[in-house]
Design a protein around this motif. Structure first.
Motif, PDB file in Angstrom:
ATOM      1  N   PHE A 126       0.816  -1.218   0.000  1.00  0.00           N
ATOM      2  CA  PHE A 126       0.000   0.000   0.000  1.00  0.00           C
ATOM      3  C   PHE A 126       0.852   1.271   0.000  1.00  0.00           C
ATOM      4  CE2 PHE A 126      -3.227  -2.888   2.187  1.00  0.00           C
ATOM      5  CZ  PHE A 126      -3.835  -3.219   0.984  1.00  0.00           C
ATOM      6  N   GLU A 127       2.031   1.202   0.566  1.00  0.00           N
ATOM      7  CA  GLU A 127       2.927   2.366   0.494  1.00  0.00           C
ATOM      8  C   GLU A 127       3.353   2.624  -0.953  1.00  0.00           C
ATOM      9  OE1 GLU A 127       6.139   1.693   3.191  1.00  0.00           O
ATOM     10  OE2 GLU A 127       5.013   2.438   4.940  1.00  0.00           O
ATOM     11  N   GLU A 128       3.604   1.537  -1.683  1.00  0.00           N
ATOM     12  CA  GLU A 128       3.986   1.702  -3.087  1.00  0.00           C
ATOM     13  C   GLU A 128       2.809   2.219  -3.908  1.00  0.00           C
ATOM     14  OE1 GLU A 128       5.893  -0.964  -6.737  1.00  0.00           O
ATOM     15  OE2 GLU A 128       6.249  -1.545  -4.644  1.00  0.00           O
ATOM     16  N   LYS A 129       1.617   1.747  -3.605  1.00  0.00           N
ATOM     17  CA  LYS A 129       0.429   2.234  -4.300  1.00  0.00           C
ATOM     18  C   LYS A 129       0.211   3.724  -4.030  1.00  0.00           C
ATOM     19  CE  LYS A 129      -2.435  -1.890  -4.943  1.00  0.00           C
ATOM     20  NZ  LYS A 129      -2.669  -1.645  -6.387  1.00  0.00           N
ATOM     21  N   PHE A 130       0.481   4.121  -2.794  1.00  0.00           N
ATOM     22  CA  PHE A 130       0.343   5.536  -2.449  1.00  0.00           C
ATOM     23  C   PHE A 130       1.315   6.386  -3.267  1.00  0.00           C
ATOM     24  CE2 PHE A 130       1.807   9.239  -0.083  1.00  0.00           C
ATOM     25  CZ  PHE A 130       0.608   9.895   0.182  1.00  0.00           C
ATOM     26  N   GLU A 131       2.540   5.922  -3.394  1.00  0.00           N
ATOM     27  CA  GLU A 131       3.551   6.666  -4.138  1.00  0.00           C
ATOM     28  C   GLU A 131       3.168   6.808  -5.611  1.00  0.00           C
ATOM     29  OE1 GLU A 131       7.038   4.459  -3.208  1.00  0.00           O
ATOM     30  OE2 GLU A 131       7.096   5.171  -1.118  1.00  0.00           O
ATOM     31  N   GLU A 132       2.434   5.826  -6.138  1.00  0.00           N
ATOM     32  CA  GLU A 132       1.954   5.923  -7.515  1.00  0.00           C
ATOM     33  C   GLU A 132       0.926   7.044  -7.662  1.00  0.00           C
ATOM     34  OE1 GLU A 132       0.424   2.128  -8.562  1.00  0.00           O
ATOM     35  OE2 GLU A 132       2.379   1.127  -8.594  1.00  0.00           O
ATOM     36  N   LEU A 133       0.112   7.232  -6.609  1.00  0.00           N
ATOM     37  CA  LEU A 133      -0.892   8.295  -6.618  1.00  0.00           C
ATOM     38  C   LEU A 133      -0.268   9.673  -6.415  1.00  0.00           C
ATOM     39  CD1 LEU A 133      -3.788   6.749  -4.477  1.00  0.00           C
ATOM     40  CD2 LEU A 133      -3.933   7.394  -6.893  1.00  0.00           C
ATOM     41  N   ASP A 134       0.776   9.731  -5.585  1.00  0.00           N
ATOM     42  CA  ASP A 134       1.412  10.994  -5.202  1.00  0.00           C
ATOM     43  C   ASP A 134       2.354  11.457  -6.312  1.00  0.00           C
ATOM     44  OD1 ASP A 134       2.340  13.167  -3.826  1.00  0.00           O
ATOM     45  OD2 ASP A 134       3.654  12.014  -2.501  1.00  0.00           O
ATOM     46  N   LYS A 135       1.783  12.054  -7.338  1.00  0.00           N
ATOM     47  CA  LYS A 135       2.555  12.415  -8.527  1.00  0.00           C
ATOM     48  C   LYS A 135       3.643  13.449  -8.257  1.00  0.00           C
ATOM     49  CE  LYS A 135       0.311   9.757 -11.397  1.00  0.00           C
ATOM     50  NZ  LYS A 135       0.972   8.596 -12.028  1.00  0.00           N
ATOM     51  N   ASP A 136       3.383  14.397  -7.372  1.00  0.00           N
ATOM     52  CA  ASP A 136       4.378  15.433  -7.110  1.00  0.00           C
ATOM     53  C   ASP A 136       5.298  15.101  -5.931  1.00  0.00           C
ATOM     54  OD1 ASP A 136       2.628  15.711  -5.046  1.00  0.00           O
ATOM     55  OD2 ASP A 136       1.983  17.742  -5.548  1.00  0.00           O
ATOM     56  N   ASN A 137       5.138  13.891  -5.381  1.00  0.00           N
ATOM     57  CA  ASN A 137       6.023  13.398  -4.308  1.00  0.00           C
ATOM     58  C   ASN A 137       6.113  14.338  -3.096  1.00  0.00           C
ATOM     59  OD1 ASN A 137       6.856  11.032  -5.802  1.00  0.00           O
ATOM     60  ND2 ASN A 137       8.146  12.387  -7.028  1.00  0.00           N
ATOM     61  N   GLY A 139       4.152  13.844  -0.418  1.00  0.00           N
ATOM     62  CA  GLY A 139       3.662  13.103   0.741  1.00  0.00           C
ATOM     63  C   GLY A 139       2.174  13.211   0.968  1.00  0.00           C
ATOM     64  N   LYS A 140       1.458  13.881   0.060  1.00  0.00           N
ATOM     65  CA  LYS A 140       0.009  14.032   0.176  1.00  0.00           C
ATOM     66  C   LYS A 140      -0.641  13.857  -1.188  1.00  0.00           C
ATOM     67  CE  LYS A 140       0.039  17.126   4.192  1.00  0.00           C
ATOM     68  NZ  LYS A 140      -0.650  16.192   5.091  1.00  0.00           N
ATOM     69  N   VAL A 141      -1.813  13.233  -1.182  1.00  0.00           N
ATOM     70  CA  VAL A 141      -2.555  13.014  -2.420  1.00  0.00           C
ATOM     71  C   VAL A 141      -3.786  13.912  -2.403  1.00  0.00           C
ATOM     72  CG1 VAL A 141      -3.920  11.364  -3.757  1.00  0.00           C
ATOM     73  CG2 VAL A 141      -1.761  10.648  -2.721  1.00  0.00           C
ATOM     74  N   THR A 142      -3.992  14.648  -3.479  1.00  0.00           N
ATOM     75  CA  THR A 142      -5.126  15.558  -3.584  1.00  0.00           C
ATOM     76  C   THR A 142      -6.224  14.945  -4.457  1.00  0.00           C
ATOM     77  OG1 THR A 142      -4.220  16.643  -5.546  1.00  0.00           O
ATOM     78  CG2 THR A 142      -3.579  17.530  -3.389  1.00  0.00           C
ATOM     79  N   THR A 174      -6.734  16.271   1.954  1.00  0.00           N
ATOM     80  CA  THR A 174      -5.643  15.515   1.328  1.00  0.00           C
ATOM     81  C   THR A 174      -5.574  14.148   2.003  1.00  0.00           C
ATOM     82  OG1 THR A 174      -3.940  16.293   2.871  1.00  0.00           O
ATOM     83  CG2 THR A 174      -4.298  17.598   0.859  1.00  0.00           C
ATOM     84  N   ILE A 175      -4.870  13.225   1.369  1.00  0.00           N
ATOM     85  CA  ILE A 175      -4.666  11.883   1.937  1.00  0.00           C
ATOM     86  C   ILE A 175      -3.166  11.680   2.082  1.00  0.00           C
ATOM     87  CG2 ILE A 175      -5.011   9.400   1.616  1.00  0.00           C
ATOM     88  CD1 ILE A 175      -7.316  10.116  -0.312  1.00  0.00           C
ATOM     89  N   ASP A 176      -2.708  11.433   3.305  1.00  0.00           N
ATOM     90  CA  ASP A 176      -1.283  11.163   3.483  1.00  0.00           C
ATOM     91  C   ASP A 176      -1.051   9.649   3.498  1.00  0.00           C
ATOM     92  OD1 ASP A 176      -1.815  10.159   6.064  1.00  0.00           O
ATOM     93  OD2 ASP A 176      -1.350  12.056   7.022  1.00  0.00           O
ATOM     94  N   LYS A 177       0.203   9.270   3.587  1.00  0.00           N
ATOM     95  CA  LYS A 177       0.556   7.852   3.474  1.00  0.00           C
ATOM     96  C   LYS A 177      -0.050   7.019   4.601  1.00  0.00           C
ATOM     97  CE  LYS A 177       4.575   6.757   1.860  1.00  0.00           C
ATOM     98  NZ  LYS A 177       6.035   6.524   1.681  1.00  0.00           N
ATOM     99  N   ARG A 178      -0.025   7.546   5.828  1.00  0.00           N
ATOM    100  CA  ARG A 178      -0.588   6.794   6.953  1.00  0.00           C
ATOM    101  C   ARG A 178      -2.067   6.533   6.745  1.00  0.00           C
ATOM    102  NH1 ARG A 178      -0.546   8.455  12.612  1.00  0.00           N
ATOM    103  NH2 ARG A 178      -1.213  10.471  11.831  1.00  0.00           N
ATOM    104  N   GLU A 179      -2.794   7.539   6.304  1.00  0.00           N
ATOM    105  CA  GLU A 179      -4.233   7.385   6.062  1.00  0.00           C
ATOM    106  C   GLU A 179      -4.489   6.345   4.979  1.00  0.00           C
ATOM    107  OE1 GLU A 179      -6.157  11.756   6.989  1.00  0.00           O
ATOM    108  OE2 GLU A 179      -4.896  11.548   5.196  1.00  0.00           O
ATOM    109  N   PHE A 180      -3.748   6.451   3.879  1.00  0.00           N
ATOM    110  CA  PHE A 180      -3.975   5.543   2.749  1.00  0.00           C
ATOM    111  C   PHE A 180      -3.698   4.094   3.146  1.00  0.00           C
ATOM    112  CE2 PHE A 180      -2.768   3.179  -1.030  1.00  0.00           C
ATOM    113  CZ  PHE A 180      -3.778   3.515  -1.911  1.00  0.00           C
TER     114      PHE A 180
END
Length: 316
Positions: A126-137, A139-142, A174-180
């Protein structure tokens, strides 16, 4: 505190149907099948035969070790369901089927019950999946990044919006890594399907996630007696004392263990995401309180005993 405990009581109907760790009709119907499956898996592991189920084609030591870990996890889930089976059992009396209520055994507190339901394998995926979503790196997904990711799948706007609402636990848009990671792992538990790789899409049940997370938030707010959005050690130990006994809740060794385990970063308190990571433990405690609400006098006595214990061990 007494008002909050009344709120817990009102939640009893909802919490009793909360997903992966509480009793349900499906659990009761499938329990026998799971017991047989677990026994068969155990035999396969012992004999080295991995031709069935999740243990297919294990060829090396690493795969065999992973298979054994999965077997243990399956066995733990089976035991968990056994412990949380309904106290009502069908019995036969004089040829007539009747429903008899059995005496429910009190929960026996064990330090081993304090564990995160997210395993290391899930976390890595799931951490790797989060990084795929976090395009601008950052640490947060919008919401914009989620829309970009789901554009190819032509997901409805309502589904994308609900995804954001469910995964954004602290409501900061936003969604951070811990939440995701936490919500994705909870989804695996609720659906009964464990995501096996980063290439596999999440089989999301957003409705079930939304319902369960809301119930867990209510439990968190009930425990948060000062309403600051965090649980300090005294608040956690008060719930322990009220559910399994003041002698345990004020035991210095128990206090130290819970502090070391749950408050791993040693900042003196936990937020809702950390609380959610240990939801199996907190569910057990709250179910005990629902079964036997405490009196005002018991609450005050427990509060004093817990406060002394926390001060004794020198925890902030």
């Amino acid at each position: 505190m007494e008002e909050k405990l009344q709120k817990v009581k009102l939640l009893e109907a909802d919490i009793s149907s909360v997903g992966h760790l509480t009793e349900s009709k499906e659990d009761l119907m499938e329990l026998q099948k799971e017991e047989e499956t677990a026994e068969k898996i155990a035999e396969n592991v012992a004999s080295g035969d991995y031709d069935t189920g999740i243990f297919a084609q294990a060829k090396n030591d690493e795969e065999m070790k992973e298979a054994e870990e999965r077997r243990k996890e399956a066995e733990e889930r089976r035991k968990e369901k056994q412990r949380l089976r309904s106290p009502y059992r069908p019995t036969v009396n004089g040829g007539n089927n009747e429903t008899k209520k059995e005496t429910k055994k009190p929960y026996r507190f064990q330090l081993s019950d304090i564990y995160k339901f997210i395993n290391s394998r899930q976390r890595a995926i799931f951490e790797e999946k989060f990084e795929e979503l976090d395009k601008d790196n950052n640490g947060k997904v919008t919401l914009k990044e989620i829309k970009q990711k789901m554009k190819s799948s032509k997901a409805p706007k309502e589904q994308i919006k609900k995804f954001m609402q469910v995964f954004d636990l602290n409501k900061d848009k936003t969604i951070d890594k811990r939440e995701f990671v936490t919500v994705a792992a909870l989804n695996d538990k609720l659906t009964g399907h464990e995501t096996q790789s980063t290439a596999e899409p999440l089989r999301l049940d957003l409705d079930a996630l939304s319902f369960n997370i809301q119930a867990y938030k209510e439990m968190f707010h009930v425990t948060d007696k000062n309403g600051d959005g965090r649980l300090n050690l005294e608040e956690i130990m008060l719930i322990v004392a009220l559910s399994v006994g003041v002698d345990i809740g004020s035991d210095p060794e128990v206090v130290k263990h819970i502090h070391k385990t749950i408050d791993a970063d040693d900042d003196g308190s936990i937020d809702f995401i950390e609380f959610l990571s240990y939801i199996p433990f907190f569910l057990k405690l709250h179910h005990q309180i629902l079964g036997r609400p405490a009196t005002i006098q018991e609450i005050e006595e427990a509060r004093l005993a817990v406060r002394k214990a926390v001060l004794k061990v020198g925890v902030r």
